[in-house]
Motif scaffolding. Structure first.
Motif, PDB file in Angstrom:
ATOM      1  N   PRO A  42       0.811  -1.228   0.000  1.00  0.00           N
ATOM      2  CA  PRO A  42       0.000   0.000   0.000  1.00  0.00           C
ATOM      3  C   PRO A  42       0.843   1.276   0.000  1.00  0.00           C
ATOM      4  O   PRO A  42       0.468   2.268  -0.622  1.00  0.00           O
ATOM      5  N   LEU A  43       1.994   1.261   0.698  1.00  0.00           N
ATOM      6  CA  LEU A  43       2.846   2.443   0.732  1.00  0.00           C
ATOM      7  C   LEU A  43       3.380   2.770  -0.664  1.00  0.00           C
ATOM      8  O   LEU A  43       3.353   3.934  -1.093  1.00  0.00           O
ATOM      9  N   LEU A  44       3.846   1.747  -1.393  1.00  0.00           N
ATOM     10  CA  LEU A  44       4.375   1.979  -2.739  1.00  0.00           C
ATOM     11  C   LEU A  44       3.257   2.414  -3.695  1.00  0.00           C
ATOM     12  O   LEU A  44       3.492   3.210  -4.605  1.00  0.00           O
ATOM     13  N   VAL A  45       2.051   1.902  -3.485  1.00  0.00           N
ATOM     14  CA  VAL A  45       0.912   2.355  -4.295  1.00  0.00           C
ATOM     15  C   VAL A  45       0.671   3.842  -4.055  1.00  0.00           C
ATOM     16  O   VAL A  45       0.468   4.622  -4.995  1.00  0.00           O
ATOM     17  N   GLY A  46       0.689   4.248  -2.790  1.00  0.00           N
ATOM     18  CA  GLY A  46       0.499   5.655  -2.466  1.00  0.00           C
ATOM     19  C   GLY A  46       1.565   6.540  -3.100  1.00  0.00           C
ATOM     20  O   GLY A  46       1.262   7.604  -3.647  1.00  0.00           O
ATOM     21  N   LEU A  47       2.813   6.082  -3.067  1.00  0.00           N
ATOM     22  CA  LEU A  47       3.903   6.837  -3.698  1.00  0.00           C
ATOM     23  C   LEU A  47       3.727   6.894  -5.210  1.00  0.00           C
ATOM     24  O   LEU A  47       4.030   7.909  -5.846  1.00  0.00           O
ATOM     25  N   ALA A  48       3.235   5.806  -5.794  1.00  0.00           N
ATOM     26  CA  ALA A  48       3.037   5.777  -7.247  1.00  0.00           C
ATOM     27  C   ALA A  48       1.892   6.697  -7.673  1.00  0.00           C
ATOM     28  O   ALA A  48       1.980   7.389  -8.694  1.00  0.00           O
ATOM     29  N   VAL A  49       0.817   6.721  -6.894  1.00  0.00           N
ATOM     30  CA  VAL A  49      -0.325   7.580  -7.230  1.00  0.00           C
ATOM     31  C   VAL A  49       0.046   9.047  -7.070  1.00  0.00           C
ATOM     32  O   VAL A  49      -0.256   9.890  -7.925  1.00  0.00           O
ATOM     33  N   GLY A  50       0.732   9.384  -5.965  1.00  0.00           N
ATOM     34  CA  GLY A  50       1.021  10.790  -5.682  1.00  0.00           C
ATOM     35  C   GLY A  50       2.418  11.251  -6.043  1.00  0.00           C
ATOM     36  O   GLY A  50       2.727  12.440  -5.903  1.00  0.00           O
ATOM     37  N   GLY A  51       3.270  10.338  -6.521  1.00  0.00           N
ATOM     38  CA  GLY A  51       4.668  10.672  -6.766  1.00  0.00           C
ATOM     39  C   GLY A  51       4.887  11.814  -7.733  1.00  0.00           C
ATOM     40  O   GLY A  51       5.814  12.612  -7.569  1.00  0.00           O
ATOM     41  N   ILE A 100       7.269   4.039  -9.805  1.00  0.00           N
ATOM     42  CA  ILE A 100       7.371   5.295  -9.062  1.00  0.00           C
ATOM     43  C   ILE A 100       8.371   6.223  -9.733  1.00  0.00           C
ATOM     44  O   ILE A 100       8.139   7.432  -9.846  1.00  0.00           O
ATOM     45  N   VAL A 101       9.490   5.668 -10.220  1.00  0.00           N
ATOM     46  CA  VAL A 101      10.472   6.474 -10.950  1.00  0.00           C
ATOM     47  C   VAL A 101       9.810   7.118 -12.169  1.00  0.00           C
ATOM     48  O   VAL A 101      10.001   8.308 -12.465  1.00  0.00           O
ATOM     49  N   GLY A 102       9.002   6.329 -12.889  1.00  0.00           N
ATOM     50  CA  GLY A 102       8.288   6.854 -14.053  1.00  0.00           C
ATOM     51  C   GLY A 102       7.315   7.965 -13.684  1.00  0.00           C
ATOM     52  O   GLY A 102       7.238   8.985 -14.375  1.00  0.00           O
ATOM     53  N   ARG A 103       6.608   7.784 -12.582  1.00  0.00           N
ATOM     54  CA  ARG A 103       5.642   8.802 -12.143  1.00  0.00           C
ATOM     55  C   ARG A 103       6.355  10.102 -11.739  1.00  0.00           C
ATOM     56  O   ARG A 103       5.868  11.195 -12.027  1.00  0.00           O
ATOM     57  N   ILE A 104       7.497   9.964 -11.079  1.00  0.00           N
ATOM     58  CA  ILE A 104       8.258  11.156 -10.688  1.00  0.00           C
ATOM     59  C   ILE A 104       8.757  11.889 -11.935  1.00  0.00           C
ATOM     60  O   ILE A 104       8.732  13.123 -12.000  1.00  0.00           O
ATOM     61  N   LEU A 105       9.178  11.121 -12.947  1.00  0.00           N
ATOM     62  CA  LEU A 105       9.585  11.732 -14.213  1.00  0.00           C
ATOM     63  C   LEU A 105       8.409  12.424 -14.890  1.00  0.00           C
ATOM     64  O   LEU A 105       8.555  13.513 -15.457  1.00  0.00           O
ATOM     65  N   GLN A 106       7.237  11.799 -14.848  1.00  0.00           N
ATOM     66  CA  GLN A 106       6.045  12.434 -15.415  1.00  0.00           C
ATOM     67  C   GLN A 106       5.827  13.816 -14.794  1.00  0.00           C
ATOM     68  O   GLN A 106       5.550  14.793 -15.492  1.00  0.00           O
ATOM     69  N   PHE A 341       0.059  20.511  -5.987  1.00  0.00           N
ATOM     70  CA  PHE A 341       0.709  19.260  -6.381  1.00  0.00           C
ATOM     71  C   PHE A 341       1.388  18.582  -5.196  1.00  0.00           C
ATOM     72  O   PHE A 341       1.421  17.345  -5.129  1.00  0.00           O
ATOM     73  N   PHE A 342       1.917  19.379  -4.272  1.00  0.00           N
ATOM     74  CA  PHE A 342       2.510  18.756  -3.081  1.00  0.00           C
ATOM     75  C   PHE A 342       1.431  18.039  -2.276  1.00  0.00           C
ATOM     76  O   PHE A 342       1.694  17.001  -1.668  1.00  0.00           O
ATOM     77  N   GLY A 343       0.218  18.572  -2.287  1.00  0.00           N
ATOM     78  CA  GLY A 343      -0.891  17.907  -1.615  1.00  0.00           C
ATOM     79  C   GLY A 343      -1.168  16.530  -2.199  1.00  0.00           C
ATOM     80  O   GLY A 343      -1.462  15.574  -1.464  1.00  0.00           O
ATOM     81  N   ALA A 344      -1.063  16.409  -3.536  1.00  0.00           N
ATOM     82  CA  ALA A 344      -1.257  15.110  -4.176  1.00  0.00           C
ATOM     83  C   ALA A 344      -0.202  14.114  -3.706  1.00  0.00           C
ATOM     84  O   ALA A 344      -0.504  12.944  -3.416  1.00  0.00           O
ATOM     85  N   PHE A 345       1.049  14.566  -3.615  1.00  0.00           N
ATOM     86  CA  PHE A 345       2.127  13.704  -3.115  1.00  0.00           C
ATOM     87  C   PHE A 345       1.861  13.309  -1.666  1.00  0.00           C
ATOM     88  O   PHE A 345       1.975  12.134  -1.292  1.00  0.00           O
ATOM     89  N   LEU A 346       1.481  14.280  -0.852  1.00  0.00           N
ATOM     90  CA  LEU A 346       1.236  14.033   0.565  1.00  0.00           C
ATOM     91  C   LEU A 346       0.094  13.033   0.756  1.00  0.00           C
ATOM     92  O   LEU A 346       0.177  12.133   1.595  1.00  0.00           O
ATOM     93  N   GLY A 347      -0.960  13.176  -0.046  1.00  0.00           N
ATOM     94  CA  GLY A 347      -2.094  12.262   0.061  1.00  0.00           C
ATOM     95  C   GLY A 347      -1.708  10.831  -0.245  1.00  0.00           C
ATOM     96  O   GLY A 347      -2.147   9.889   0.433  1.00  0.00           O
ATOM     97  N   GLY A 348      -0.869  10.652  -1.267  1.00  0.00           N
ATOM     98  CA  GLY A 348      -0.421   9.307  -1.616  1.00  0.00           C
ATOM     99  C   GLY A 348       0.411   8.681  -0.519  1.00  0.00           C
ATOM    100  O   GLY A 348       0.220   7.509  -0.143  1.00  0.00           O
TER     101      GLY A 348
END
Length: 445
Positions: A42-51, A100-106, A341-348
């Motif tokens: 679940p933690l990695l999912v959250g990072l992937a959604v909000g990364g 997650i790397v891909g999402r951060i690049l996005q 956008f930081f809120g999106a990261f924080l939520g994930g």
């Protein structure tokens, strides 16, 4: 609007729709589809959604400033290329970490400010609000379309298909920017793009910080919702490809709720309706945190959530625009977008971490509890009347700035004046009584 402005508005709106669809399509599907990865948690999912929100927040202001130096189109094309690269990295990922790397690049393709600045460059002042309104409507449309299409595409082609289509859409935006969007005279306007020397003052502005924190919590909550809701729907034996049958009527009902709230506002943004929006979202999360809820209970809660979300998402930018000092709207909106956008990261992160350690119900409960802090913040927001922003040019230097400011403040309808002697720009906040002829007389005297 003339033909050139209409072409620019539609082309830039298309760029926004295609790019934002790529970001949004992942949100309603990733929590379910990612279960197939060997390192799922679940933690990695959250990072992937909000990364993506972390790099968007960090680069939003710098890339806006870069577009002043390098030009709008080069920065937009660079951002689209980075976004496409991130999409293809995520599409080919064989682990959550690589996704997650891909999402951060996005997220590193942070071009919102440059697109808005280009829209300003290619439109006349009298038509600028219409051009920006078309782009704003396109952003909302892309979200609704993405939430419905995402589960259908993921069911047929998996996350690889969702990210692959996202990358292709970003590439399709490039010829639109290069050849369809007209070239305009580049305006380095403090009301359009962030200015470094204004950042500190606006970060600590007594009203703007409340709106910045508010939009951060707003996007924290919607990201938290989309980390949890797809899994909640699985508990009702709903396959991923049928999730759109919930999202479509829910979004439709919430739009009706938005129209009702907008009608009650009568063109203003009363604090009572801002509070109502927060309470609707908090009540929805509280309902979702209760155990043994039925399908109808969940659906009703999500309708309440999106009704509140839609109203606040539509009205917060207008409040920022009204409150920001003359000549500093670009910086205020840049800060606002960074917090968003930081809120999106924080939520994930919060959603994934809490679910990993405790449970899904606790994650919903934290969302509900955060609205108590939010209410305290929102109560301090003052109601602001809608204003118009005008930029003029005049010949002046530091020796006569104060006298020109005083004369302009005596012009009917002028609420606030900022003069920039470096580029001879005059920024005005005005109301409906503004007398443009008298203002020009002052500047030409």
């Amino acid at each position: 609007m003339n033909a050139l402005e209409l072409r620019a508005a539609l082309a830039l709106a298309s760029v926004y729709v295609l790019r934002m669809m790529g970001l949004f399509m992942v949100m309603p599907v990733l929590a379910v589809a990612a279960m197939d990865y060997p390192d799922y948690s679940p933690l990695l999912v959250g990072l992937a959604v909000g990364g993506y929100g972390l790099t968007q927040a960090a680069l939003q202001i710098p890339m806006g400033m870069m577009s002043d130096k390098w030009g709008r189109k080069p920065v937009i094309l660079l951002g689209l290329a980075v976004f496409a690269l991130g999409s293809f990295v995520a599409a080919n990922a064989d682990s959550m970490v690589m996704m997650i790397v891909g999402r951060i690049l996005q997220g590193a393709g942070a071009i919102a400010g440059a697109i808005m600045a280009l829209a300003t460059d290619v439109s006349r002042e009298s038509q600028r609000a219409k051009v920006l309104a078309i782009i704003g409507i396109a952003i909302g449309f892309s979200f609704y379309l993405a939430v419905i299409l995402g589960p259908l595409i993921a069911n047929s082609y998996g996350l690889t298909g969702v990210f692959g289509i996202t990358g292709i859409l970003a590439i399709l935006c490039m010829p639109l920017v290069k050849w369809v969007v007209p070239n305009g005279v580049q305006l380095s306007s403090g009301d359009t793009l962030p200015q470094k020397d204004q950042l500190k003052r606006l970060v600590f502005s007594s009203q703007l910080w409340r709106l910045n924190i508010s939009v951060m919590i707003l996007h924290m909550m919607i990201t938290l919702l989309f980390v949890q809701l797809p899994v909640t729907l699985l508990n009702f034996d709903m396959a991923l490809d049928s999730h759109w049958t919930v999202y479509l009527p829910v979004l439709g009902a919430s739009i009706v709720g938005l129209i009702i709230m907008m009608g009650m506002a009568r063109g203003r943004t009363p604090k009572s309706l801002l509070v109502t929006g927060v309470v609707l979202m908090g009540g929805a999360f509280l309902a979702l945190s209760l155990e043994d809820h039925s399908w109808w209970w969940v659906t009703a809660a999500v309708v309440l959530f999106f009704t509140g979300f839609n109203y606040l998402e539509a009205n917060f930018p207008a409040l920022v625009s009204s409150i920001a000092p003359a000549g500093q709207k670009g910086t205020a909106m840049g800060l606002y977008a960074s917090f968003q956008f930081f809120g999106a990261f924080l939520g994930g992160v919060i959603s994934g971490l809490v679910t990993d350690i405790w449970s899904q119900d606790i994650a919903y409960g934290i969302g509900a509890a955060s609205t108590l802090l939010w209410l305290f913040i929102i109560f301090g927001v003052k109601e602001a009347s809608r204003v118009k922003r005008v930029m003029m040019n005049g010949e002046f230097d530091n020796s006569n700035i104060s006298s020109i400011e005083a004369e302009l403040m005596r012009v009917p309808g002028v609420l606030e004046v900022t003069l920039n002697s470096q580029n001879n720009a005059v920024y005005l906040k005005v109301d409906r009584d503004f007398d443009a002829v008298k203002a020009r007389d002052v500047l030409s005297a």
